[in-house]
Design a protein around this motif. Structure first.
Motif, PDB file in Angstrom:
ATOM      1  N   VAL A   1       0.836  -1.206   0.000  1.00  0.00           N
ATOM      2  CA  VAL A   1       0.000   0.000   0.000  1.00  0.00           C
ATOM      3  C   VAL A   1       0.871   1.256   0.000  1.00  0.00           C
ATOM      4  O   VAL A   1       0.596   2.216  -0.729  1.00  0.00           O
ATOM      5  CB  VAL A   1      -0.976  -0.021   1.198  1.00  0.00           C
ATOM      6  CG1 VAL A   1      -1.683   1.310   1.363  1.00  0.00           C
ATOM      7  CG2 VAL A   1      -1.993  -1.147   1.013  1.00  0.00           C
ATOM      8  N   LYS A   2       1.951   1.263   0.776  1.00  0.00           N
ATOM      9  CA  LYS A   2       2.864   2.416   0.794  1.00  0.00           C
ATOM     10  C   LYS A   2       3.475   2.669  -0.581  1.00  0.00           C
ATOM     11  O   LYS A   2       3.779   3.813  -0.935  1.00  0.00           O
ATOM     12  CB  LYS A   2       3.983   2.204   1.813  1.00  0.00           C
ATOM     13  CG  LYS A   2       3.534   2.329   3.238  1.00  0.00           C
ATOM     14  CD  LYS A   2       4.705   2.047   4.169  1.00  0.00           C
ATOM     15  CE  LYS A   2       4.260   2.004   5.614  1.00  0.00           C
ATOM     16  NZ  LYS A   2       5.374   1.647   6.514  1.00  0.00           N
ATOM     17  N   LEU A   3       3.659   1.616  -1.359  1.00  0.00           N
ATOM     18  CA  LEU A   3       4.197   1.752  -2.716  1.00  0.00           C
ATOM     19  C   LEU A   3       3.167   2.295  -3.698  1.00  0.00           C
ATOM     20  O   LEU A   3       3.510   2.642  -4.819  1.00  0.00           O
ATOM     21  CB  LEU A   3       4.709   0.400  -3.231  1.00  0.00           C
ATOM     22  CG  LEU A   3       5.916  -0.180  -2.528  1.00  0.00           C
ATOM     23  CD1 LEU A   3       6.217  -1.568  -3.068  1.00  0.00           C
ATOM     24  CD2 LEU A   3       7.124   0.733  -2.650  1.00  0.00           C
ATOM     25  N   GLY A   4       1.900   2.339  -3.289  1.00  0.00           N
ATOM     26  CA  GLY A   4       0.835   2.796  -4.174  1.00  0.00           C
ATOM     27  C   GLY A   4       0.098   1.675  -4.867  1.00  0.00           C
ATOM     28  O   GLY A   4      -0.671   1.914  -5.802  1.00  0.00           O
ATOM     29  N   MET A   5       0.314   0.453  -4.418  1.00  0.00           N
ATOM     30  CA  MET A   5      -0.369  -0.695  -5.011  1.00  0.00           C
ATOM     31  C   MET A   5      -1.784  -0.789  -4.452  1.00  0.00           C
ATOM     32  O   MET A   5      -2.067  -0.341  -3.344  1.00  0.00           O
ATOM     33  CB  MET A   5       0.410  -1.983  -4.737  1.00  0.00           C
ATOM     34  CG  MET A   5       1.828  -1.940  -5.261  1.00  0.00           C
ATOM     35  SD  MET A   5       2.695  -3.508  -5.043  1.00  0.00           S
ATOM     36  CE  MET A   5       2.608  -4.083  -6.738  1.00  0.00           C
ATOM     37  N   ARG A   6      -2.651  -1.401  -5.231  1.00  0.00           N
ATOM     38  CA  ARG A   6      -4.048  -1.613  -4.842  1.00  0.00           C
ATOM     39  C   ARG A   6      -4.378  -3.093  -4.972  1.00  0.00           C
ATOM     40  O   ARG A   6      -3.851  -3.791  -5.831  1.00  0.00           O
ATOM     41  CB  ARG A   6      -4.994  -0.817  -5.756  1.00  0.00           C
ATOM     42  CG  ARG A   6      -4.759   0.666  -5.753  1.00  0.00           C
ATOM     43  CD  ARG A   6      -5.307   1.295  -4.479  1.00  0.00           C
ATOM     44  NE  ARG A   6      -5.119   2.725  -4.474  1.00  0.00           N
ATOM     45  CZ  ARG A   6      -4.280   3.365  -3.679  1.00  0.00           C
ATOM     46  NH1 ARG A   6      -3.529   2.709  -2.850  1.00  0.00           N
ATOM     47  NH2 ARG A   6      -4.197   4.675  -3.707  1.00  0.00           N
ATOM     48  N   LEU A   7      -5.312  -3.527  -4.125  1.00  0.00           N
ATOM     49  CA  LEU A   7      -5.741  -4.922  -4.191  1.00  0.00           C
ATOM     50  C   LEU A   7      -6.317  -5.207  -5.565  1.00  0.00           C
ATOM     51  O   LEU A   7      -7.211  -4.510  -6.038  1.00  0.00           O
ATOM     52  CB  LEU A   7      -6.785  -5.209  -3.109  1.00  0.00           C
ATOM     53  CG  LEU A   7      -7.287  -6.647  -3.037  1.00  0.00           C
ATOM     54  CD1 LEU A   7      -6.157  -7.612  -2.703  1.00  0.00           C
ATOM     55  CD2 LEU A   7      -8.409  -6.762  -2.029  1.00  0.00           C
ATOM     56  N   ASP A   8      -5.780  -6.237  -6.212  1.00  0.00           N
ATOM     57  CA  ASP A   8      -6.211  -6.627  -7.552  1.00  0.00           C
ATOM     58  C   ASP A   8      -7.138  -7.845  -7.501  1.00  0.00           C
ATOM     59  O   ASP A   8      -8.116  -7.904  -8.223  1.00  0.00           O
ATOM     60  CB  ASP A   8      -4.982  -6.944  -8.410  1.00  0.00           C
ATOM     61  CG  ASP A   8      -5.318  -7.256  -9.848  1.00  0.00           C
ATOM     62  OD1 ASP A   8      -5.770  -6.332 -10.550  1.00  0.00           O
ATOM     63  OD2 ASP A   8      -5.130  -8.418 -10.261  1.00  0.00           O
ATOM     64  N   ARG A   9      -6.801  -8.810  -6.653  1.00  0.00           N
ATOM     65  CA  ARG A   9      -7.628 -10.020  -6.549  1.00  0.00           C
ATOM     66  C   ARG A   9      -7.256 -10.822  -5.315  1.00  0.00           C
ATOM     67  O   ARG A   9      -6.162 -10.703  -4.799  1.00  0.00           O
ATOM     68  CB  ARG A   9      -7.487 -10.889  -7.787  1.00  0.00           C
ATOM     69  CG  ARG A   9      -6.154 -11.602  -7.892  1.00  0.00           C
ATOM     70  CD  ARG A   9      -6.044 -12.524  -9.073  1.00  0.00           C
ATOM     71  NE  ARG A   9      -6.001 -11.727 -10.290  1.00  0.00           N
ATOM     72  CZ  ARG A   9      -6.227 -12.210 -11.495  1.00  0.00           C
ATOM     73  NH1 ARG A   9      -6.510 -13.472 -11.664  1.00  0.00           N
ATOM     74  NH2 ARG A   9      -6.156 -11.449 -12.556  1.00  0.00           N
ATOM     75  N   GLU A  10      -8.192 -11.650  -4.910  1.00  0.00           N
ATOM     76  CA  GLU A  10      -7.950 -12.651  -3.877  1.00  0.00           C
ATOM     77  C   GLU A  10      -8.032 -13.999  -4.554  1.00  0.00           C
ATOM     78  O   GLU A  10      -8.890 -14.221  -5.407  1.00  0.00           O
ATOM     79  CB  GLU A  10      -8.956 -12.513  -2.743  1.00  0.00           C
ATOM     80  CG  GLU A  10      -8.812 -11.183  -2.021  1.00  0.00           C
ATOM     81  CD  GLU A  10      -9.568 -11.120  -0.716  1.00  0.00           C
ATOM     82  OE1 GLU A  10      -9.711 -12.164  -0.053  1.00  0.00           O
ATOM     83  OE2 GLU A  10      -9.988 -10.018  -0.356  1.00  0.00           O
ATOM     84  N   THR A  11      -7.136 -14.894  -4.191  1.00  0.00           N
ATOM     85  CA  THR A  11      -7.071 -16.194  -4.832  1.00  0.00           C
ATOM     86  C   THR A  11      -6.422 -17.171  -3.860  1.00  0.00           C
ATOM     87  O   THR A  11      -6.300 -16.871  -2.669  1.00  0.00           O
ATOM     88  CB  THR A  11      -6.306 -16.088  -6.179  1.00  0.00           C
ATOM     89  OG1 THR A  11      -6.408 -17.330  -6.871  1.00  0.00           O
ATOM     90  CG2 THR A  11      -4.856 -15.697  -6.005  1.00  0.00           C
ATOM     91  N   VAL A  12      -6.029 -18.323  -4.349  1.00  0.00           N
ATOM     92  CA  VAL A  12      -5.314 -19.300  -3.530  1.00  0.00           C
ATOM     93  C   VAL A  12      -4.055 -19.743  -4.261  1.00  0.00           C
ATOM     94  O   VAL A  12      -4.013 -19.766  -5.498  1.00  0.00           O
ATOM     95  CB  VAL A  12      -6.171 -20.532  -3.172  1.00  0.00           C
ATOM     96  CG1 VAL A  12      -7.371 -20.153  -2.325  1.00  0.00           C
ATOM     97  CG2 VAL A  12      -6.611 -21.277  -4.405  1.00  0.00           C
ATOM     98  N   GLN A  13      -3.071 -20.111  -3.482  1.00  0.00           N
ATOM     99  CA  GLN A  13      -1.839 -20.638  -4.061  1.00  0.00           C
ATOM    100  C   GLN A  13      -2.127 -22.046  -4.554  1.00  0.00           C
ATOM    101  O   GLN A  13      -2.566 -22.897  -3.780  1.00  0.00           O
ATOM    102  CB  GLN A  13      -0.738 -20.631  -3.002  1.00  0.00           C
ATOM    103  CG  GLN A  13       0.625 -20.942  -3.552  1.00  0.00           C
ATOM    104  CD  GLN A  13       1.701 -20.646  -2.524  1.00  0.00           C
ATOM    105  OE1 GLN A  13       1.593 -19.702  -1.744  1.00  0.00           O
ATOM    106  NE2 GLN A  13       2.737 -21.452  -2.529  1.00  0.00           N
ATOM    107  N   PRO A  14      -1.917 -22.302  -5.855  1.00  0.00           N
ATOM    108  CA  PRO A  14      -2.333 -23.587  -6.429  1.00  0.00           C
ATOM    109  C   PRO A  14      -1.753 -24.823  -5.746  1.00  0.00           C
ATOM    110  O   PRO A  14      -2.464 -25.810  -5.569  1.00  0.00           O
ATOM    111  CB  PRO A  14      -1.857 -23.510  -7.883  1.00  0.00           C
ATOM    112  CG  PRO A  14      -1.770 -22.057  -8.177  1.00  0.00           C
ATOM    113  CD  PRO A  14      -1.368 -21.409  -6.879  1.00  0.00           C
ATOM    114  N   ASP A  15      -0.491 -24.793  -5.346  1.00  0.00           N
ATOM    115  CA  ASP A  15       0.120 -26.011  -4.811  1.00  0.00           C
ATOM    116  C   ASP A  15      -0.043 -26.186  -3.311  1.00  0.00           C
ATOM    117  O   ASP A  15       0.222 -27.267  -2.789  1.00  0.00           O
ATOM    118  CB  ASP A  15       1.592 -26.101  -5.209  1.00  0.00           C
ATOM    119  CG  ASP A  15       2.417 -24.939  -4.709  1.00  0.00           C
ATOM    120  OD1 ASP A  15       1.843 -23.907  -4.304  1.00  0.00           O
ATOM    121  OD2 ASP A  15       3.663 -25.053  -4.729  1.00  0.00           O
TER     122      ASP A  15
END
Length: 181
Positions: A155-169
């Motif tokens: 967030v400090k870098l200016g990023m925004r939440l794009d998606r929620e998912t799961v790690q496949p493995d």
């Protein structure tokens, strides 16, 4: 495979407190205690720690990434002491095929370096380089749900939440943040 246009030695970056540099052969000894710390590794992949040999193999992999892609993960040192405190840099997040093609910014610091703003300071330098030298247009960052310190850096870098998912493995819940450059 075509040779990368930046297959020579990775450029170093400096910030007021940090040196971001290419990995050296002797870095595994200094980095191994960080990757052996269960608290550091808690939110990395499946949470497994690495021994000295595993740490050396990872560093070799990261060096090859620079050769293949022209960007990668930097070893991060404190400028005042030369102490290796972790890494920050760019990688291709092949572990999460649903977001590919993508370039991920990431970091991992030893516990003694947490809470001092080093991850944000180093990551900002890498974002600037990604934009100005590498010509990237978008970056992502992925964290395992629960790793709120990492999310705060995003967030400090200016990023925004794009998606929620799961790690496949592993099935662990992930959040993917993104930013246009």
């Amino acid at each position: 495979m075509a040779e990368s246009p930046r297959s020579l030695e990775a450029p170093a970056l400096t910030t007021p407190r940090l040196l971001l540099r290419q990995w050296r052969d002797d870095d595994a000894d200094a980095f191994a205690p960080i990757t052996a710390d269960p608290e550091v590794m808690r939110y990395i992949h499946d949470g497994s720690t690495l021994d000295r040999a595993g740490t050396g193999a990872r560093i070799a992999l990261w060096r090859r990434h620079w050769e293949q892609h022209g960007f990668g993960l930097y070893a991060v040192e404190l400028r005042a002491t030369g102490e290796l405190i972790g890494f920050t840099g760019l990688a291709t997040p092949l572990f999460l095929p649903e977001i590919m093609p993508a370039v991920e910014i990431g970091w991992r610091l030893g516990r003694s370096s947490w809470g001092q703003g080093y991850a944000t300071e180093a990551a900002r330098a890498v974002v600037d380089q990604a934009r100005s030298e590498f010509g990237l247009k978008r970056l992502v960052s992925v964290h395992i749900v629960g790793n709120e310190a990492s999310a705060r850096v995003m967030v400090k870098l200016g990023m925004r939440l794009d998606r929620e998912t799961v790690q496949p493995d592993t099935g662990r819940p992930l959040r993917v943040y993104a930013m246009d450059l």
